[in-house]
Design an enzyme around this catalytic site. Structure first.
Site, PDB file in Angstrom:
ATOM      1  N   ASN A  39      20.004 -13.852  51.457  1.00  0.00           N
ATOM      2  CA  ASN A  39      19.026 -14.616  52.228  1.00  0.00           C
ATOM      3  C   ASN A  39      19.598 -16.000  52.525  1.00  0.00           C
ATOM      4  O   ASN A  39      20.710 -16.320  52.105  1.00  0.00           O
ATOM      5  CB  ASN A  39      17.685 -14.690  51.492  1.00  0.00           C
ATOM      6  CG  ASN A  39      17.815 -15.365  50.141  1.00  0.00           C
ATOM      7  OD1 ASN A  39      18.168 -16.530  50.059  1.00  0.00           O
ATOM      8  ND2 ASN A  39      17.573 -14.611  49.066  1.00  0.00           N
ATOM      9  N   PRO A  58      13.088  -6.931  39.406  1.00  0.00           N
ATOM     10  CA  PRO A  58      12.150  -7.546  38.466  1.00  0.00           C
ATOM     11  C   PRO A  58      11.731  -8.917  38.997  1.00  0.00           C
ATOM     12  O   PRO A  58      12.528  -9.612  39.635  1.00  0.00           O
ATOM     13  CB  PRO A  58      12.967  -7.696  37.180  1.00  0.00           C
ATOM     14  CG  PRO A  58      14.398  -7.642  37.615  1.00  0.00           C
ATOM     15  CD  PRO A  58      14.428  -6.784  38.847  1.00  0.00           C
ATOM     16  N   ASP A  59      10.499  -9.311  38.755  1.00  0.00           N
ATOM     17  CA  ASP A  59      10.040 -10.645  39.138  1.00  0.00           C
ATOM     18  C   ASP A  59      10.298 -11.573  37.946  1.00  0.00           C
ATOM     19  O   ASP A  59       9.614 -11.494  36.925  1.00  0.00           O
ATOM     20  CB  ASP A  59       8.551 -10.613  39.514  1.00  0.00           C
ATOM     21  CG  ASP A  59       8.123 -11.925  40.143  1.00  0.00           C
ATOM     22  OD1 ASP A  59       8.492 -12.993  39.611  1.00  0.00           O
ATOM     23  OD2 ASP A  59       7.423 -11.892  41.175  1.00  0.00           O
TER      24      ASP A  59
HETATM   25  N1  CTP Z   1      10.833 -15.053  42.041  1.00  0.00           N
HETATM   26  C1  CTP Z   1      11.436 -14.529  40.938  1.00  0.00           C
HETATM   27  N2  CTP Z   1      11.868 -13.242  40.928  1.00  0.00           N
HETATM   28  C2  CTP Z   1      11.685 -12.461  42.003  1.00  0.00           C
HETATM   29  C3  CTP Z   1      11.047 -12.969  43.166  1.00  0.00           C
HETATM   30  C4  CTP Z   1      10.644 -14.295  43.155  1.00  0.00           C
HETATM   31  O1  CTP Z   1      11.603 -15.249  39.953  1.00  0.00           O
HETATM   32  N3  CTP Z   1      12.110 -11.213  41.973  1.00  0.00           N
HETATM   33  C5  CTP Z   1      10.311 -16.424  42.004  1.00  0.00           C
HETATM   34  C6  CTP Z   1      11.009 -17.406  42.934  1.00  0.00           C
HETATM   35  O2  CTP Z   1      12.083 -18.047  42.277  1.00  0.00           O
HETATM   36  C7  CTP Z   1       9.889 -18.385  43.242  1.00  0.00           C
HETATM   37  C8  CTP Z   1       8.640 -17.519  43.176  1.00  0.00           C
HETATM   38  O3  CTP Z   1       8.997 -16.375  42.425  1.00  0.00           O
HETATM   39  O4  CTP Z   1       9.749 -19.349  42.233  1.00  0.00           O
HETATM   40  C9  CTP Z   1       8.078 -17.081  44.493  1.00  0.00           C
HETATM   41  O5  CTP Z   1       9.085 -16.535  45.310  1.00  0.00           O
HETATM   42  P1  CTP Z   1       8.725 -16.065  46.768  1.00  0.00           P
HETATM   43  O6  CTP Z   1       9.954 -15.511  47.404  1.00  0.00           O
HETATM   44  O7  CTP Z   1       7.973 -17.154  47.465  1.00  0.00           O
HETATM   45  O8  CTP Z   1       7.659 -14.950  46.492  1.00  0.00           O
HETATM   46  P2  CTP Z   1       7.741 -13.435  46.201  1.00  0.00           P
HETATM   47  O9  CTP Z   1       7.402 -13.197  44.799  1.00  0.00           O
HETATM   48  O10 CTP Z   1       9.069 -12.907  46.642  1.00  0.00           O
HETATM   49  O11 CTP Z   1       6.546 -12.882  47.097  1.00  0.00           O
HETATM   50  P3  CTP Z   1       6.513 -12.581  48.672  1.00  0.00           P
HETATM   51  O12 CTP Z   1       7.893 -12.150  49.064  1.00  0.00           O
HETATM   52  O13 CTP Z   1       5.504 -11.514  48.763  1.00  0.00           O
HETATM   53  O14 CTP Z   1       6.081 -13.836  49.347  1.00  0.00           O
END
Ligand code: CTP
Length: 397
Positions: A208, A303-304
């Protein structure tokens, strides 16, 4: 007070070098030990004898002085100090620093040091304003080099403008700031930064547009406030700041593992733009064009990391800060994201292409807490970083 502190003072060749003699005196008055290093050009403005007499120390001048190497090698000299100060920092010295040259004692010490470096530029106004010098200053700042001045005023050459070296007492104050034990001393803060790369095959990946600029600036600001920082970074454009523990990763899963290994922490800031999906069918060998036609990729969810850490039952950092990169309904989406993930604060930013924020040098953020929403004006990413670091420092008190 600077009692017990050791400053390595590199004096460059400029008319302001005479002020550096006073700087030696002022630093010593406050209890610091000062070891002067003179560049060849500096010797045209001040004598080694006067620098040595004021410092009550040997003056170092030549990289190839074997006696010096026997007494104290240049590596040791660059490490023995608590802080390296370059005053005056001429346009040439700054260019050498920015370019990574090491062709005399001063530039070699600056390359070899593992300590913070404070520069006090001094040069003609046109030279300061020249795009090359401005580029070098920006490079040095992004390398974590600290600046004091230059000031604006009448110059020795008869012109007026920015380029005068700051007065010795102002430099002393900047030295004190740089050496001060900050409010985050003793705290461990974890920062994730940059994009992740998710492989398709050995030569291709999904990425990205994150440059890592905001995460890097946050790590630098936290470190400047005295925190021990573990900086877990994906393959970012921005070089990691000096003085932090850097862990380099490629994928989201590696980032999660590095984060778990770095805990416990007093606070964690998740500024990384983590890929939400990885290719489940990533190939071990390069996918070739041919009879199979266009490849189709199958994805699995990553994983988030933020949610995993925020929801830890045991060992959760006291303060967890997430970011929300949004293009629509920024505040509503970010507010929901904070709740869903379980972090304490979420820093929301609008990453629509028209804002120029992703990959750019500025940011406009809104900090969302459970009971509070604070909108900050657009400012540089390093200003955003300082404010976030200051807020974290308040919260950890
Ligand atoms: N983040 C994370 N791990 C992931 C995805 C996101 O730790 N797999 C963290 C990012 O570092 C940030 C927050 O979650 O602090 C939000 O990231 P963002 O990209 O805005 O959100 P997403 O969780 O990816 O949700 P979406 O794509 O639906 O907006």
């Amino acid at each position: 007070m600077l009692a017990g502190k050791h400053v390595l003072l590199i004096i460059g060749g400029g008319i302001a070098a005479f002020k550096s003699l006073d700087l030696i005196r002022r630093l010593r008055e406050r209890g610091a030990t000062v070891t002067p290093v003179l560049t060849k050009a500096a010797e045209e403005f001040v004598t080694p004898l006067s620098a040595s007499a004021l410092a009550a120390q040997k003056v170092y001048r030549d990289l190839f002085d074997l006696t010096d190497e026997a007494e104290m090698g240049h590596i040791e000299l660059s490490r023995a100090a608590d802080l390296v100060v370059v005053a005056p920092a001429t346009a040439d010295l700054m260019a050498k620093m920015a370019g990574g040259h090491a062709n005399d004692l001063a530039s070699t010490l600056l390359m070899a040091t593992d300590k913070r470096v404070l520069v006090a530029p001094a040069m003609n106004v046109r030279m300061w304003e020249h795009p090359a010098t401005q580029r070098n200053a920006a490079t040095l700042k992004s390398d974590g080099i600290l600046f004091v001045g230059p000031d604006e005023g009448d110059m020795a050459c008869g012109e007026y403008g920015p380029g005068r070296m700051s007065e010795p007492l102002v430099i002393v104050a900047a030295v004190e700031d740089a050496l001060l034990d900050g409010p985050l001393k003793g705290k461990h803060v974890l920062v994730t930064s940059g994009p992740t790369h998710e492989p398709i095959d050995p030569v291709r990946y999904i990425a990205n547009r994150s440059s890592g600029a905001q995460g890097t600036a946050i790590a630098r600001s936290l470190s400047a406030l005295g925190a021990r920082v573990t900086f877990v970074t994906g393959p970012a454009d921005a070089p990691p700041p000096a003085g932090v523990d850097v862990v380099k990763v490629q994928t989201a899963r590696e980032m999660l593992e590095a984060v778990q290994n770095a805990l416990p922490a007093d606070a964690a800031v998740f500024a990384a733009a983590v890929a939400d999906w990885r290719v489940t069918t990533a190939s071990d060998s390069k996918i070739k064009k041919g009879k199979d036609g266009t490849p189709s990729l199958e994805f699995a969810e990553n994983p988030d990391i933020l949610a995993t850490v925020s929801q830890m039952k045991k060992g959760r950092p006291g303060l967890v800060v997430g970011f929300a990169a949004e293009t629509d309904d920024v505040i509503a989406n970010a507010t929901a994201k904070r709740k869903r993930k379980g972090c304490d604060w979420i820093v929301a930013n609008d990453v629509s292409p028209s804002t120029g924020i992703m990959g750019g040098s500025e940011n406009a953020v809104t900090v969302i807490e459970e009971a509070d929403v604070e909108e900050w004006p657009r400012m540089s990413k390093s200003q955003v970083a300082s404010r976030i670091a200051a807020r974290i420092s308040e919260a950890l008190k």
